[in-house]
Design an enzyme around this catalytic site. Structure first.
Site, mmCIF file in Angstrom:
data_model
loop_
_atom_site.group_PDB
_atom_site.id
_atom_site.type_symbol
_atom_site.label_atom_id
_atom_site.label_comp_id
_atom_site.label_asym_id
_atom_site.label_seq_id
_atom_site.Cartn_x
_atom_site.Cartn_y
_atom_site.Cartn_z
ATOM 1 C CB ILE A 41 -6.870 0.635 1.967
ATOM 2 C CG1 ILE A 41 -7.892 0.821 0.846
ATOM 3 C CG2 ILE A 41 -5.443 0.555 1.423
ATOM 4 C CD1 ILE A 41 -7.920 -0.250 -0.197
ATOM 5 C CB CYS A 42 -4.605 -2.312 6.392
ATOM 6 S SG CYS A 42 -4.509 -4.089 6.052
ATOM 7 N N GLY A 43 -1.988 -2.059 5.234
ATOM 8 C CA GLY A 43 -0.709 -2.335 4.592
ATOM 9 C C GLY A 43 -0.755 -3.517 3.651
ATOM 10 C CD GLU A 91 -0.896 3.417 0.845
ATOM 11 O OE1 GLU A 91 0.018 4.266 0.862
ATOM 12 O OE2 GLU A 91 -2.016 3.618 1.337
ATOM 13 N N GLY A 137 -3.888 -5.633 3.446
ATOM 14 C CA GLY A 137 -5.270 -6.022 3.175
ATOM 15 C C GLY A 137 -5.698 -7.229 3.987
#
Length: 152
Positions: free
Chosen positions: A69-71, A113, A73
């Site tokens: 998960i990052c800002g 996210e 994806g």
């Protein structure tokens, strides 16, 4: 067979990583969850470092799958795909999650996210856990072509 999952995220994905980790730990289809992500929103470890650490565990057989998960994806998928033998995808809808495993035998699911709501992310992970690639499927030859090109 219960899955060994490695999860990771940078500070932009920390809150979802924490929620999804708890969901995974409570799911009977999951044997273990290893967290290689940041320890909080103030931890500035870069997403490539987290993604590669998780993908390497999958590539070495220490985990069956990884959830990143990052800002958006996107960055974690790009980084994870640099690890030989890894097929990482960014998916924010059920159909793409299904096809990522059923058609592409992707071992790494990436999400953002800032892009997808938490309840949808939870539903997508739940769906992902129930999917299994069929090595006898019509897609198997295509996955083999990818692996052959890479030399994996």
């Amino acid at each position: 067979m219960a899955l060994k999952i490695v999860i990771g995220g940078d500070n932009a994905g920390f809150n979802y990583k924490e929620a999804l980790r708890k969901d995974l730990e409570a799911d009977d289809r999951v044997a273990s969850v290893e967290d290689v992500g940041v320890g909080g929103v103030d931890d500035t470890t870069s997403y490539p470092n987290v993604a590669v650490a998780a993908a390497e565990k999958v590539a070495r057989g220490e985990a069956d799958r990884a959830l990143l998960i990052c800002g958006t994806g996107l960055g974690v998928a790009i980084a994870a795909n640099k690890v030989k033998g890894i097929r990482a995808v960014t998916a924010h809808d059920v159909y793409s999650v299904q096809r990522s495993v059923l058609s592409n035998n992707a071992q790494v699911l990436c999400m953002g996210e800032r892009v997808v709501g938490l309840e949808l992310a939870r539903a997508l992970v739940k769906e992902w856990l129930g999917l299994e690639f069929d090595p006898q499927s019509a897609s198997a030859a295509k996955v083999n072509d990818i692996c052959a090109y890479e030399g994996a």
